[in-house]
Design a protein around this motif. Structure first.
Motif, PDB file in Angstrom:
ATOM      1  N   PRO A  17       0.737  -1.424  -0.188  1.00 39.15           N
ATOM      2  CA  PRO A  17       0.090   0.066  -0.003  1.00 39.15           C
ATOM      3  C   PRO A  17       1.023   1.073   0.098  1.00 39.15           C
ATOM      4  CG  PRO A  17      -0.793  -1.570   1.551  1.00 39.15           C
ATOM      5  CD  PRO A  17       0.214  -2.291   1.023  1.00 39.15           C
ATOM      6  N   GLU A  18       2.110   1.330   0.653  1.00 42.46           N
ATOM      7  CA  GLU A  18       2.898   2.389   0.739  1.00 42.46           C
ATOM      8  C   GLU A  18       3.911   2.480  -0.447  1.00 42.46           C
ATOM      9  OE1 GLU A  18       5.269  -0.420   3.392  1.00 42.46           O
ATOM     10  OE2 GLU A  18       2.994   0.013   3.004  1.00 42.46           O
ATOM     11  N   GLY A  19       3.713   1.554  -1.358  1.00 43.89           N
ATOM     12  CA  GLY A  19       4.940   1.634  -2.650  1.00 43.89           C
ATOM     13  C   GLY A  19       5.487   0.493  -2.708  1.00 43.89           C
ATOM     14  N   LYS A  20       6.465   0.045  -3.734  1.00 44.42           N
ATOM     15  CA  LYS A  20       6.983  -1.138  -4.073  1.00 44.42           C
ATOM     16  C   LYS A  20       8.153  -1.037  -3.251  1.00 44.42           C
ATOM     17  CE  LYS A  20       9.598  -0.259  -8.152  1.00 44.42           C
ATOM     18  NZ  LYS A  20       9.816   1.066  -8.190  1.00 44.42           N
ATOM     19  N   LYS A  21       8.320  -2.595  -2.696  1.00 40.26           N
ATOM     20  CA  LYS A  21       9.568  -2.949  -2.091  1.00 40.26           C
ATOM     21  C   LYS A  21      10.203  -4.141  -2.547  1.00 40.26           C
ATOM     22  CE  LYS A  21       8.577  -0.851   2.537  1.00 40.26           C
ATOM     23  NZ  LYS A  21       9.473   0.122   2.592  1.00 40.26           N
ATOM     24  N   LEU A  22      11.549  -4.162  -2.654  1.00 42.10           N
ATOM     25  CA  LEU A  22      12.268  -5.334  -3.250  1.00 42.10           C
ATOM     26  C   LEU A  22      11.867  -6.534  -2.529  1.00 42.10           C
ATOM     27  CD1 LEU A  22      14.255  -6.295  -5.135  1.00 42.10           C
ATOM     28  CD2 LEU A  22      16.095  -5.576  -3.636  1.00 42.10           C
ATOM     29  N   GLY A  23      11.631  -7.751  -2.910  1.00 44.58           N
ATOM     30  CA  GLY A  23      11.055  -8.909  -2.183  1.00 44.58           C
ATOM     31  C   GLY A  23      11.399 -10.178  -2.700  1.00 44.58           C
ATOM     32  N   GLY A  24      10.594 -11.127  -2.493  1.00 45.94           N
ATOM     33  CA  GLY A  24      11.081 -12.581  -2.779  1.00 45.94           C
ATOM     34  C   GLY A  24      11.823 -13.287  -1.858  1.00 45.94           C
ATOM     35  N   ALA A  25      11.471 -14.437  -1.311  1.00 40.26           N
ATOM     36  CA  ALA A  25      11.851 -14.936  -0.195  1.00 40.26           C
ATOM     37  C   ALA A  25      13.398 -15.498  -0.589  1.00 40.26           C
ATOM     38  CB  ALA A  25      11.035 -16.389   0.049  1.00 40.26           C
ATOM     39  N   PRO A  26      13.880 -15.986  -1.706  1.00 39.36           N
ATOM     40  CA  PRO A  26      15.436 -16.036  -1.574  1.00 39.36           C
ATOM     41  C   PRO A  26      16.135 -14.767  -1.424  1.00 39.36           C
ATOM     42  CG  PRO A  26      14.111 -17.387  -3.381  1.00 39.36           C
ATOM     43  CD  PRO A  26      13.050 -16.421  -2.762  1.00 39.36           C
TER      44      PRO A  26
END
Length: 292
Positions: A17-26
């Motif tokens: 909701p507050e914007g995009k963040k880098l992610g993905g479990a690995p």
């Protein structure tokens, strides 16, 4: 030197909701391992697009090493809605770059230098990445001390009994949460027994070194043959729980590789994952007190 720690699978943008963040479990796993001073890599794929370039730039600025190929598919995104309890709900886009991680000579060379790897079920939803993960595991040194972590990570419907069963045979450390354990037990045909007994069954059936069971606010367990470690979950002010499980796994594996006992590794993993819950997003900088 077989001392690299690899997080393998999805690297993507969590659109919060507050914007995009880098992610993905690995990616989360490899990032936190690197904070503990170990040589880690993210293995994934991104698209030939601005979002992919931004992922690579982000990893570079965070000092996270990676082996990420650029492929002719869009970079992965996940729409994340946070409920009132701070628990994320995910809508994961399909047929994206990380579904199509190629097996390359560079990747095989990395596998030969890898001491520990963490992979999940989500990145195996497509045959291309699934085969790449399995070939990587085949190429790792047959070292007594190697750690192969299967972090179950059930999402949406992107799993089946065959993939779960095969992955459990390939790993020597299984990480699963209480909800996933119920789903897995139903699939595998032993629903009517308590959670701990299910863990003992899986530990024995798949000849595991360890089984990690996380139960949210109800604490966590580490089962080893003949022993179990329990840690309560600290009460904290939750910002969101995105990436908390990945930070737990990363801390636990890093601690084992640094010679800590299972109990010591478990204690620190619980403390770090509780801290991550107090921060927004999956990749906060950890306080020095934990990294010592």
């Amino acid at each position: 030197m077989n001392d690299i720690v690899v997080g393998m699978g999805e690297a993507l943008w969590d659109v919060l909701p507050e914007g995009k963040k880098l992610g993905g479990a690995p990616a989360n796993f490899a990032y936190h391992v690197s904070q503990f001073g170990l040589d880690s890599r993210v293995v994934s794929a991104v698209g030939e697009d601005a979002l992919g370039a931004e992922i690579l730039d982000n990893f570079s600025r965070k000092g996270v090493k990676y082996l990420i190929d650029t492929v002719p598919y869009p970079t992965g995104t996940v729409q994340v809605e946070i409920d009132q309890a701070g628990v994320p709900q995910y809508e994961i886009k399909e047929n994206v770059a990380w579904d199509n991680i190629p097996y390359t000579e560079r990747l095989e060379n990395l596998a030969r230098q890898t001491k520990a790897v963490c992979f999940g079920s989500l990145a195996q939803r497509n045959v291309v990445s699934r085969e790449t993960i399995n070939r990587f595991l085949d190429a790792m040194p047959e070292d007594e001390g190697r750690l192969v972590v299967f972090d179950v990570n059930l999402r949406q419907g992107f799993y089946n009994k065959e993939i779960l069963c095969h992955s459990m045979k390939r790993c020597n450390i299984l990480k699963i949460n209480d909800e996933e354990l119920v789903t897995v037990s139903r699939l595998f045909g032993y629903p009517g027994i308590d959670l701990q007994d299910k863990c003992w069954i899986l530990l024995g059936k798949y000849n595991l070194k360890m089984l990690i069971l996380t139960c949210g606010i109800n604490g966590s367990y580490v089962f080893t043959p003949g022993n179990v470690s329990f840690q309560p979950t600290p009460k904290v002010e939750v910002a969101d729980t995105v990436g908390a499980g990945d930070s737990f796994t990363a801390t636990f594996i890093s601690s084992l590789l640094k010679g800590k006992s299972v109990t010591e590794a478990h204690e620190l993993a619980v403390a770090v994952s509780a801290y991550v819950c107090t921060q927004n997003g999956a990749m906060p900088v950890l306080p020095e007190e934990y990294l010592r």
